[in-house]
Every structure is written in C-alpha cells, then in structure tokens.
Design an enzyme around this catalytic site. Structure first.
Site, PDB file in Angstrom:
ATOM      1  N   GLU A 269      -5.865 -13.710   5.481  1.00 49.36           N
ATOM      2  CA  GLU A 269      -5.889 -13.971   3.963  1.00 49.36           C
ATOM      3  C   GLU A 269      -6.343 -13.358   2.903  1.00 49.36           C
ATOM      4  O   GLU A 269      -7.054 -13.802   2.136  1.00 49.36           O
ATOM      5  CB  GLU A 269      -6.446 -15.321   3.967  1.00 49.36           C
ATOM      6  CG  GLU A 269      -5.661 -16.549   4.692  1.00 49.36           C
ATOM      7  CD  GLU A 269      -4.170 -16.477   4.334  1.00 49.36           C
ATOM      8  OE1 GLU A 269      -3.828 -16.285   3.451  1.00 49.36           O
ATOM      9  OE2 GLU A 269      -3.493 -16.835   5.125  1.00 49.36           O
TER      10      GLU A 269
HETATM   11  C1  FAD Z   1      -5.489 -12.677  14.175  1.00 48.65           C
HETATM   12  C2  FAD Z   1      -4.318 -12.624  12.950  1.00 48.65           C
HETATM   13  C3  FAD Z   1      -3.754 -13.528  12.495  1.00 48.65           C
HETATM   14  C4  FAD Z   1      -3.014 -13.453  11.109  1.00 48.65           C
HETATM   15  N1  FAD Z   1      -2.316 -14.407  10.773  1.00 48.65           N
HETATM   16  C5  FAD Z   1      -1.187 -13.933   9.863  1.00 48.65           C
HETATM   17  C6  FAD Z   1      -0.141 -14.888   9.496  1.00 48.65           C
HETATM   18  O1  FAD Z   1      -0.277 -15.916   9.896  1.00 48.65           O
HETATM   19  N2  FAD Z   1       0.855 -14.465   8.686  1.00 48.65           N
HETATM   20  C7  FAD Z   1       0.749 -13.191   8.000  1.00 48.65           C
HETATM   21  O2  FAD Z   1       1.900 -12.798   7.282  1.00 48.65           O
HETATM   22  N3  FAD Z   1      -0.236 -12.326   8.289  1.00 48.65           N
HETATM   23  C8  FAD Z   1      -1.311 -12.688   9.342  1.00 48.65           C
HETATM   24  N4  FAD Z   1      -2.333 -11.768   9.649  1.00 48.65           N
HETATM   25  C9  FAD Z   1      -2.177 -10.513   8.852  1.00 48.65           C
HETATM   26  C10 FAD Z   1      -3.399 -10.195   8.047  1.00 48.65           C
HETATM   27  O3  FAD Z   1      -3.114 -11.086   7.010  1.00 48.65           O
HETATM   28  C11 FAD Z   1      -3.619  -8.723   7.539  1.00 48.65           C
HETATM   29  O4  FAD Z   1      -3.974  -8.260   8.744  1.00 48.65           O
HETATM   30  C12 FAD Z   1      -4.622  -8.597   6.502  1.00 48.65           C
HETATM   31  O5  FAD Z   1      -3.763  -8.992   5.310  1.00 48.65           O
HETATM   32  C13 FAD Z   1      -4.976  -7.234   6.365  1.00 48.65           C
HETATM   33  O6  FAD Z   1      -3.628  -6.305   6.502  1.00 48.65           O
HETATM   34  P1  FAD Z   1      -3.683  -5.040   7.292  1.00 48.65           P
HETATM   35  O7  FAD Z   1      -4.096  -5.461   8.646  1.00 48.65           O
HETATM   36  O8  FAD Z   1      -2.418  -4.469   7.362  1.00 48.65           O
HETATM   37  O9  FAD Z   1      -4.928  -4.208   6.629  1.00 48.65           O
HETATM   38  P2  FAD Z   1      -4.871  -3.168   5.667  1.00 48.65           P
HETATM   39  O10 FAD Z   1      -3.955  -3.668   4.496  1.00 48.65           O
HETATM   40  O11 FAD Z   1      -4.170  -1.839   6.215  1.00 48.65           O
HETATM   41  O12 FAD Z   1      -6.254  -2.815   5.112  1.00 48.65           O
HETATM   42  C14 FAD Z   1      -7.071  -1.861   5.955  1.00 48.65           C
HETATM   43  C15 FAD Z   1      -8.465  -1.736   5.189  1.00 48.65           C
HETATM   44  O13 FAD Z   1      -8.133  -1.214   3.907  1.00 48.65           O
HETATM   45  C16 FAD Z   1      -8.784  -1.988   2.920  1.00 48.65           C
HETATM   46  N5  FAD Z   1      -7.936  -2.032   1.657  1.00 48.65           N
HETATM   47  C17 FAD Z   1      -6.627  -2.133   1.486  1.00 48.65           C
HETATM   48  N6  FAD Z   1      -6.309  -1.950   0.046  1.00 48.65           N
HETATM   49  C18 FAD Z   1      -7.351  -1.826  -0.378  1.00 48.65           C
HETATM   50  C19 FAD Z   1      -7.278  -1.705  -1.813  1.00 48.65           C
HETATM   51  N7  FAD Z   1      -6.622  -1.422  -2.775  1.00 48.65           N
HETATM   52  N8  FAD Z   1      -8.734  -1.671  -2.171  1.00 48.65           N
HETATM   53  C20 FAD Z   1      -9.819  -1.505  -1.410  1.00 48.65           C
HETATM   54  N9  FAD Z   1      -9.452  -1.843  -0.018  1.00 48.65           N
HETATM   55  C21 FAD Z   1      -8.435  -1.918   0.437  1.00 48.65           C
HETATM   56  C22 FAD Z   1      -8.691  -3.554   3.372  1.00 48.65           C
HETATM   57  O14 FAD Z   1      -9.575  -4.229   2.680  1.00 48.65           O
HETATM   58  C23 FAD Z   1      -9.022  -3.139   4.824  1.00 48.65           C
HETATM   59  O15 FAD Z   1     -10.405  -3.071   5.008  1.00 48.65           O
HETATM   60  C24 FAD Z   1      -3.185 -11.955  10.549  1.00 48.65           C
HETATM   61  C25 FAD Z   1      -3.752 -11.133  11.324  1.00 48.65           C
HETATM   62  C26 FAD Z   1      -4.522 -11.117  12.493  1.00 48.65           C
HETATM   63  C27 FAD Z   1      -5.427 -10.179  13.036  1.00 48.65           C
END
Ligand code: FAD
Length: 601
Positions: free
Chosen positions: A440
């Site tokens: 989220e």
């Molecule tokens: C158990 C679990 C349940 C989930 N459930 C759902 C679901 O039901 N539906 C769904 O759609 N998704 C779901 N997700 C996905 C979740 O919302 C994403 O993992 C989350 O949004 C982060 O995306 P990412 O993992 O690709 O990390 P990334 O986007 O790759 O981010 C990696 C790091 O970089 C940082 N970062 C990225 N961009 C910036 C910026 N511009 N400025 C500063 N920092 C930045 C982030 O804060 C983070 O620390 C789930 C994930 C998990 C692990």
C-alpha cells in the site's frame, strides 16, 4: 500461549468519550440505526467472533500457511469455516448500502469491528479486508449493472475481491505496467498479463473471486495517464447472476514469505480473461485511489493491531516473569525474584506500546469518522473531511505502521530470549507486522505523498486545515493549569510543524531533491504531532472524569500517565526529526554511487 481479548473498554473510551461518536451519528444522514445500544450489541458480538473464532486460528495460520497445488490454493485449517461463520453472521454487509443488500450502518462502526478482526488474526482479516476495498470501488465507480452483478455478491460475502496492481517490473511506479486490455465485439475486454503479489488472489473460502485489475487499452498514452480499471471475475456470471464458466484467470504460484503465512500472496495470470471496464477509460488510477485509500487506512490499522497484540501479551508476561530485584528494593519479597514489570526499562517498553496502540486507536477511529462524513454529510462538510483525509491518510498509514512495528519489536523484547521462540507468538507478531510498512505504498512513498503532493503542492493549505484544529484545541485549554504541560508542548510542536514546512518548502524551490531528503523525517515529525493532539484530548477527558468522580480511577489515571509518558518520552523524538530534515539533501546525495561499498574483488 498468546491470547487476544477485545479492548472494548478502550474502543468505547476513544469513540464515545473522546470523539463523541454518538453526537456524530445523531447528525450523520442515514445513521439513525446506529443507536448506542445497537453499537454496543455489535461490538460485543464482534468481540466474541474475534476472541473465540479468529484468535485461535492465528498461530495455525502461521504454522500451516496456504498450500498451492495445480492452480488451487488451500487456506489453513479452520479459515474456510471461520469465513462461513463471518458470512452467516452478516459481517460483510455491515457498512454497505441497503440498496445492494447491506445493513447501511456507518463505516466507522465497521472499523471498530475490523479493528478486533485485524488484531486477533491479521492474515485471515485480509481476505474480507480486500473485499471491502473492491466493494467501495464498485460502489463509487461501477455502473448499476456492475453493482447488481458483483456488488451484491461481495456485500453478502458469497464472493470476495482483490486488488491487482503490481507486476514484476513495477510496484511503486505503476506508470510502467504492461497488462493489456483489448476491446471485444460484445463490449467486454480481453485482459492479458501477469500480476504478482496479489493478496487473496486465489483461495478456497468463497465460490467466486472478483479481481479489480489495472491494465492498458491498445492506444492508451504512456505512463499513469494511460491506465484503466477492469472487473475480472474468476468465474463468469450468467444472466441470473450466478457463477458460470471459468474465466481465463489463474493462480500460477504463491509466495513463500516472511510472515502473514495464512494469507495467500499470488502470482495471477490473465490469459485473455474477460474483463469489464469500470470508470472512464485511462482514468483507472484515479478510480483505484478509492480502493487504495480504503486499503491504506486498513493498513494503518495493521500497525495498531500488532501494537495492541504485542501490548496485551507482553504486559501479561511482564507481570508473571520473575527476574532480578527492583533497583529500589524488593517489590515481591515473598517470591524468588521480582516480576520484570518492576524494572524501569521494561516499563519503558510496555508504555511505548501502550502509547502507540491507544494513540493510534484514536487516530484510526477519527479517520473512520471522517470517512463517514465524506460519504454522507453536506457538501461543505464533505469538502473539509476530504481535505483532512488527504493529509491524514499517508500519516496514519506510514506512522502507525512504523510505530506498530516498533511496538511489536518491543513486545518481543519484553520476553527476552523467549520472545525469539515461536511458541510465545511474539516473533510471529513481528514477522506479520513487517509487511505493513511495504505494501500500500512504502513509508518512503507515503512520505513523498505527504510532503510533496498534500502539503507543498497545496501551498500548505491542507496542512493548515489540521493545524488550525490543533490550534483551536490549544486556545480552548491554554488557561487551564490542569492541562498546561500538554497544551504548551502541543502548541509549540504545532507551530514548529508550520515553520518546518516553510523552511523545507524554501529549500525545495532551489532543489527538488530536498523534498525527498526531508520527507520521511517530515512524516514522522507529523505523526508525533498528530498523536500528541489525540493524547492531549484523551488527557482532558480522563482528568475531567477523575474530577467528576468515577468507579474507574485506575483506567483514567492510566490514561493521564500514558499521556505524560508520551509527552515526556516519545514527543521529544520530533527534535531529532526536525534537525535531520533541515540538514539538507547534500549528506545523502554527495557520495558517488560507486563508493558505497569497497569489497574484495
Ligand atoms: C505480501 C505482499 C502482499 C501484497 N499485496 C498486494 C496486492 O494485493 N495487490 C497489489 O497490487 N500489490 C500487492 N503487493 C505489492 C506491494 O504493494 C508492492 O510490493 C509495493 O508497492 C512496493 O513495490 P515494489 O515491491 O515493486 O518495490 P519498489 O517499487 O521496487 O521499491 C523498492 C524501494 O525503492 C523505494 N522507492 C521507489 N521509488 C521511490 C521514489 N520515487 N522515492 C523514494 N523511494 C522510492 C521504495 O520505497 C522501496 O523502499 C503486495 C506485496 C507483498 C510483499
């Protein structure tokens, strides 16, 4: 064995005595049925369900986890039966409109029940939690036909919902998503792509699953302006509204993860699945915000849930566990040693959990009352509530999950080495809590949203809406010696909040990286001020009750003592956040990225 007891006394203190929820219901159109007796009856039933049905399944869910075989996901023992009981009890429909089969009760009442469900068993609670977001999205953006077809089944609980945003190459940056939606002759769309990390994407608890999916139309503009929103059911629906043939959507696998093992986190494959556009084309992300805002307050609640759970179990342990003597002389001379609750450092950990859990409860239920207003009140009241929610959502989501995790960790620490051992449940609580700061929108992303979009882009107008509320409270109580210690400190950090915003805003005009460099400290600073406001309000109510005379001297005295602890031991953290946020972007950005590590080649 870890246990959960519903904190009904505290939920009532916050909602009735501090936030005057019955005054709010008396003015809220459509809330006539939410009488004090009705609210009490619902809370008592909800407490029984959470304590007797869900809490015993929390550990089973962790140990067994979900199983995946040939596209089928089996939830842990008892999850399915508990869901059946939840549906039979009418819980899914509590706060949805009567026109779609709901009971028409306010969202804030639903939130009180959700708090108990969430705390007793977070993994289980995610299944109906995701459905709730899907319902809100269809309720607001769906056509009448979509409401008839899908919403009624979600409201009855016969079907559940999901939120499908994330793809392997894009989580935070949804502008990069690739899932395609091709228009078909019958007005539907063929959805093709793979979504990952989809919570409750596949399971055995309900007969059909309604996926809310983000995808791109063929000639959609690049980036976030070219994303549309679709309903994709697991099973198609026939003319009489019942589930029909299987749609081309399937679960490819489930993740093996750190916590929330009872909740299935799925890879979902859409292979030309039949989908239906919801809301206008290319406006999907805006529509999805309805879902995400519900989900963000739901995730903020996760912070409170793990803090409350940690508190309940660590207090019980600290009263029972005998180790060493009190520094000021034995407190239980008849025993081999004193219970660890006599030690100041153990109390520091317990009071930290108590201050975050009970302060967080006030913030969560305040937000849920704002949600009532955004849905049902007059236009002027709605506009104000919308603005307050836009400011408070990122604060509640990120601050309550960060402090929820700190509390879960402190809860484990109170148990010493036993906290690290599975049977006490404290390590599960830490593992389950950890995800709350990631999904989220991570803490970093919430912080950018707060400082960049909500505060600086509105030239501070949204912030002033809330700082004025705090200022008014301080003015009302300023002359009262009884509250001086709280009000003086609150007034000071409240004006500092505005001053810091100006300073960061000025720096940001010269260099945009200053926003990113200040944002997490800014968010944490904001969270401490917001909780200070609620602790001051709680202290005023508690002191007044004690002076009026009450049978519950211990309860109200503890409120005052926790408020004092918060003001003297937690609020000073704002000083470090202020200094860090003003230190500028250079200390973060000056290092060459090749110089972060010098390892053996
Ligand atoms: C158990 C679990 C349940 C989930 N459930 C759902 C679901 O039901 N539906 C769904 O759609 N998704 C779901 N997700 C996905 C979740 O919302 C994403 O993992 C989350 O949004 C982060 O995306 P990412 O993992 O690709 O990390 P990334 O986007 O790759 O981010 C990696 C790091 O970089 C940082 N970062 C990225 N961009 C910036 C910026 N511009 N400025 C500063 N920092 C930045 C982030 O804060 C983070 O620390 C789930 C994930 C998990 C692990």
């Amino acid at each position: 064995m870890p246990e959960y007891k519903a904190p009904l006394r505290d939920i009532k203190f916050v909602t009735e005595e501090v936030l005057d929820i019955h005054g709010h219901y008396a003015k809220l159109p459509g809330a006539e049925d939410a009488t004090p007796d009705m609210v009490t009856a619902i809370l008592e039933e909800g407490a029984k369900f959470a304590e007797r049905v869900l809490s015993p399944l929390n550990r089973i869910g962790d140990q067994q986890g979900c199983q995946f075989k040939d596209g089928v996901v089996t939830t842990p023992d008892g999850f399915k039966e508990a869901y059946q009981q939840y549906v039979e009890g009418g819980w899914p429909s509590l706060s949805h409109p009567e026109s779609v089969g709901g009971q028409g009760l306010p969202d804030s009442l639903g939130m009180m029940v959700t708090e108990m469900i969430a705390t007793s068993n977070w993994s289980w609670g995610m299944y109906p939690g995701l459905s709730h977001g899907a319902m809100n999205t269809i309720e607001i953006h769906g056509t009448e036909e979509q409401k008839d077809t899908y919403l009624t089944k979600l409201v009855s609980g016969e079907w559940t919902g999901t939120m499908c945003l994330t793809e392997s190459h894009c989580g935070t940056d949804l502008g990069m998503l690739k899932t395609k939606a091709e228009p078909q002759d019958d007005g539907s769309y063929a959805i093709t792509g793979t979504k990952i990390f989809i919570s409750a994407g596949e399971h055995d608890m309900a007969e059909n699953i309604v996926h809310i999916v983000l995808a791109r139309l063929p000639d959609a503009p690049a980036g976030t302006k070219g994303i549309s929103l679709f309903i994709v059911p697991k099973f198609s629906v026939n003319a009489s509204g019942e589930k029909a043939e299987r749609n081309e959507v399937s679960c490819g696998s489930i993740e093996h993860k750190m916590g929330i093992h009872g909740n299935a986190t799925c890879v979902m494959n859409f292979d030309g699945a039949k989908g239906f556009l919801i809301g206008p084309p290319n406006r999907g992300l805006n529509c999805m915000f309805t879902f995400m805002n519900t989900a963000r307050i739901g995730t903020a609640l996760q912070g409170l849930a793990h803090a409350e759970w940690a508190l309940q179990n660590s207090v019980a342990y600290a009263k029972d566990r005998l180790q060493m003597r009190s520094l000021s002389g034995p407190k239980a001379p008849e025993k081999a040693a004193d219970p660890i609750i006599v030690h100041p450092d153990v109390r520091r950990m317990l009071l930290t959990q108590k201050a975050f859990a009970e302060g967080g409860r006030a913030l969560i239920h305040y937000c849920s009352m704002l949600v009532d207003t955004t849905k049902h009140a007059s236009d002027d009241e709605k506009a104000e509530a919308d603005e307050l929610m836009s400011l408070l959502t990122p604060i509640a989501k990120a601050f309550l999950t960060e402090t929820g995790f700190e509390s879960a960790n402190q809860g484990l620490q109170v148990f010493g080495g036993h906290g690290f051992i599975a049977e006490w449940g404290m390590e599960q609580n830490v593992r389950d809590c950890r995800i709350s700061m990631l999904y989220e929108g991570t803490t970093g992303i919430q912080a950018l949203d707060l400082l960049g979009r909500k505060v600086l882009m509105t030239q501070g107008a949204t912030l002033r809406r809330f700082t004025k509320i705090i200022h008014k409270f301080c003015k009302e109580h300023k002359g009262d010696k009884r509250f001086k210690s709280y009000v003086t400190a609150l007034d000071k950090v409240n004006s500092e909040w505005g001053d810091l915003t100006m300073k960061v805003g000025m720096k940001a005009m010269r260099n945009k990286d200053e926003v990113g460099a200040a944002s997490v400290d800014y968010l944490m600073f904001s969270g401490y001020v917001v909780l200070a406001y609620f602790w001051a309000r709680m202290a005023v109510v508690a002191k007044t009750k004690l002076e009026e005379g009450t049978d519950e001297v211990g309860f109200y005295t503890a409120k005052l003592q926790t408020a004092t602890f918060y003001y003297e031991r937690l609020l000073p953290r704002t000083k470090a956040h202020a200094e860090a946020m003003l230190s500028g972007a250079d200390n973060l950005l000056s290092m060459d990225e090749d110089n972060f590590l010098f390892l053996n080649s």
